[in-house]
Motif scaffolding. Structure first.
Motif, short mmCIF file in Angstrom:
data_model
loop_
_atom_site.label_atom_id
_atom_site.label_comp_id
_atom_site.label_asym_id
_atom_site.label_seq_id
_atom_site.Cartn_x
_atom_site.Cartn_y
_atom_site.Cartn_z
N GLN A 146 0.89 -1.23 -0.19
CA GLN A 146 -0.09 0.13 -0.03
C GLN A 146 0.76 1.26 -0.14
O GLN A 146 0.78 2.12 -0.73
CB GLN A 146 -0.78 -0.05 1.26
CG GLN A 146 -1.91 -1.30 1.23
CD GLN A 146 -2.88 -1.30 -0.07
OE1 GLN A 146 -3.74 -0.27 0.04
NE2 GLN A 146 -2.62 -2.26 -0.69
N TYR A 147 1.89 1.28 0.69
CA TYR A 147 2.70 2.44 0.87
C TYR A 147 4.20 1.97 1.73
O TYR A 147 3.77 0.99 2.47
CB TYR A 147 2.10 3.70 1.37
CG TYR A 147 2.28 3.84 2.75
CD1 TYR A 147 3.14 4.31 3.70
CD2 TYR A 147 0.89 3.67 3.42
CE1 TYR A 147 2.97 4.50 4.91
CE2 TYR A 147 0.73 3.75 4.95
CZ TYR A 147 1.86 4.21 5.48
OH TYR A 147 1.45 4.51 6.97
N LYS A 149 7.42 3.63 3.84
CA LYS A 149 7.82 5.04 4.44
C LYS A 149 9.31 4.83 5.10
O LYS A 149 9.42 3.57 5.53
CB LYS A 149 6.76 5.54 5.44
CG LYS A 149 6.42 4.78 6.66
CD LYS A 149 5.38 5.41 7.52
CE LYS A 149 5.24 4.36 8.70
NZ LYS A 149 4.37 4.99 9.64
N THR A 159 9.67 0.95 6.35
CA THR A 159 8.26 0.42 7.01
C THR A 159 7.32 0.37 5.76
O THR A 159 6.92 1.27 5.18
CB THR A 159 7.77 1.19 8.13
OG1 THR A 159 8.72 1.23 9.09
CG2 THR A 159 6.49 0.32 8.66
N LEU A 161 3.41 -0.79 4.52
CA LEU A 161 2.06 -1.30 4.97
C LEU A 161 1.48 -1.97 3.86
O LEU A 161 1.55 -1.69 2.67
CB LEU A 161 1.15 0.08 5.00
CG LEU A 161 -0.50 -0.26 5.13
CD1 LEU A 161 -0.59 -0.83 6.49
CD2 LEU A 161 -0.98 1.10 4.77
N GLY A 165 -3.25 -4.78 6.35
CA GLY A 165 -3.29 -3.92 7.39
C GLY A 165 -2.05 -4.10 8.20
O GLY A 165 -1.82 -3.45 9.12
N SER A 166 -1.22 -5.24 7.99
CA SER A 166 0.03 -5.63 8.68
C SER A 166 1.08 -4.58 8.26
O SER A 166 1.12 -4.10 7.02
CB SER A 166 0.31 -6.96 8.74
OG SER A 166 0.57 -7.28 7.31
N PHE A 167 2.32 -4.45 9.08
CA PHE A 167 3.34 -3.66 8.72
C PHE A 167 4.52 -4.78 8.48
O PHE A 167 4.77 -5.65 9.34
CB PHE A 167 3.67 -2.54 9.56
CG PHE A 167 2.69 -1.51 9.59
CD1 PHE A 167 3.01 -0.42 8.86
CD2 PHE A 167 1.46 -1.54 10.41
CE1 PHE A 167 2.09 0.64 8.76
CE2 PHE A 167 0.49 -0.59 10.33
CZ PHE A 167 1.05 0.60 9.36
N GLU A 194 8.21 8.80 1.62
CA GLU A 194 7.33 7.87 1.21
C GLU A 194 7.10 7.71 -0.23
O GLU A 194 7.20 8.44 -1.26
CB GLU A 194 5.80 8.37 1.84
CG GLU A 194 5.77 8.18 3.19
CD GLU A 194 4.96 9.25 3.98
OE1 GLU A 194 4.46 8.99 4.97
OE2 GLU A 194 4.65 10.43 3.26
N HIS A 213 -6.53 3.18 3.48
CA HIS A 213 -6.19 2.55 4.66
C HIS A 213 -6.58 3.34 5.88
O HIS A 213 -6.61 4.63 5.82
CB HIS A 213 -4.70 2.35 4.77
CG HIS A 213 -4.22 1.69 6.24
ND1 HIS A 213 -3.49 2.72 7.11
CD2 HIS A 213 -4.49 0.59 6.74
CE1 HIS A 213 -3.21 1.68 8.29
NE2 HIS A 213 -3.98 0.58 8.03
N GLU A 215 -6.46 4.23 9.94
CA GLU A 215 -5.57 4.21 10.91
C GLU A 215 -6.48 3.53 12.34
O GLU A 215 -7.52 3.52 12.26
CB GLU A 215 -5.26 5.65 11.22
CG GLU A 215 -4.43 6.36 10.13
CD GLU A 215 -3.04 6.07 10.10
OE1 GLU A 215 -2.52 5.15 10.88
OE2 GLU A 215 -2.35 6.51 9.03
N THR A 221 -5.46 7.19 6.39
CA THR A 221 -4.20 7.68 6.39
C THR A 221 -4.13 8.81 5.26
O THR A 221 -4.37 8.70 3.93
CB THR A 221 -3.24 6.42 5.84
OG1 THR A 221 -3.28 5.53 6.92
CG2 THR A 221 -1.73 6.95 5.72
#
Length: 239
Positions: A146-147, A149, A159, A161, A165-167, A194, A213, A215, A221
Motif C-alpha cells: 500500500q505504501y 515510508k 516500513t 504497509l 493492514g499489517s506492517f 514515502e 487504509h 488508522e 491515512t
C-alpha cells in the motif's frame, strides 16, 4: 493498436448494459465478445468463451461482481458501479480500475488503456522482490504493497504497509533501490520519506493524498504530496 482486448460486459440492469455496450463500441481497443445481465449465466458460459477483460457492475442479484471477479483470477477486470463503497475491495483483488456511474466515455477509455498496458506486459514479468527484514528474508509481492515510508527508528530502514493492514520492517534499503524494482506505472514517490501504490489512493489534491487504509483512530491515512514529486505523481494518475 493492432491487438484488441476481447471483452465481456455484465450489468443486471438492461438500460445500463445497453449504454455500456454503446460506449465500448466507440473504443477501438475493445472487441465485445458477449454481453450478460446475469452473473450466474456468465459464469456458466465461461468455459466456452475466449476473453481478456470483464467490465462489470458490482451489486447484482445472486452474485456480486467482486465475488465473480475473484473466480476469474487470471482475467482483467474493470468495475463500473453506482457505489463508491467497494473501491478498496476492488483494488484488493487487483482490479484494473473502478469507475463510478454515470460512466463517461473518456473515463472508460482511460480504464481500458490501463487494462491494455497490463495485458501487454509479459506473463513472466516480476511480481515480487526479495528483501531483508528484522525477522529474516522476505518475498515482498508488489500487489500487496500500500505504501512504504522511512522507518521512524532508523532512516536506513523502511516500513511497508501491506494490503491486510499489517506492517513489515525492511532493513537497510534505499528508496532508489526499491523504485528500480517496483513496477513504474503502479508506484510513485510522493515526498522524501514515502512511496505509495497508485491503487491505494482514495482521494488526492495538489498537497496531500488520502489512502483507503484506516488508522487506529478510524481515520484514513493522509500523506503529504511535496512540490518536488508532484509533477511525476500527476502523470502517474493521468490527470
Amino acid at each position: 493498436m493492432n491487438t484488441k482486448l476481447k471483452c465481456l460486459l455484465l450489468d443486471d440492469e438492461l438500460p445500463g448494459l445497453t449504454y455500456l455496450k454503446m460506449l465500448c463500441e466507440q473504443i477501438p481497443e475493445l472487441e465485445i465478445v458477449k454481453t450478460f445481465n446475469n452473473p450466474q449465466k456468465l459464469l456458466s458460459d465461461i468455459p466456452e468463451l475466449e476473453f481478456d477483460l470483464l467490465i462489470s457492475d458490482i451489486e447484482m442479484p445472486g452474485m456480486d461482481g467482486l465475488h465473480l471477479a475473484e473466480m476469474l483470477s487470471d482475467k482483467l477486470v474493470i468495475f463500473c458501479t453506482a457505489y463508491k463503497d467497494y473501491a478498496a475491495d476492488a483494488f484488493n483483488i487487483d482490479a484494473v480500475d473502478y469507475i463510478t456511474k454515470p460512466v463517461k466515455l473518456e473515463r472508460l477509455q482511460k480504464a481500458v488503456s490501463k487494462a491494455f498496458e497490463r495485458f501487454e506486459k509479459p506473463a513472466s514479468s516480476k511480481k515480487f522482490i526479495q528483501l531483508n527484514t528484522d525477522k529474516g528474508k522476505t518475498l515482498l509481492y508488489f500487489n500487496q504493497i500500500q505504501y512504504i515510508k522511512t522507518a521512524p527508528s532508523d532512516s536506513r530502514d523502511k516500513t511497508v504497509l501491506l494490503a491486510d493492514g499489517s506492517f513489515l520492517n525492511l532493513k537497510n534499503v534505499k528508496f532508489e533501490t526499491l523504485l528500480n524494482e517496483l513496477p513504474e506505472t503502479d508506484f510513485c514517490r510522493i515526498n522524501k520519506k514515502e512511496i505509495i501504490a497508485v491503487k491505494a489512493i482514495k482521494f488526492f489534491n495538489h498537497n496531500e493524498i488520502v489512502l483507503h487504509h484506516l488508522e487506529e483512530n478510524n481515520k484514513n491515512t493522509t500523506l503529504i504530496l511535496s512540490e518536488t514529486y508532484r509533477s511525476d505523481f500527476l502523470k502517474k494518475v493521468k490527470l
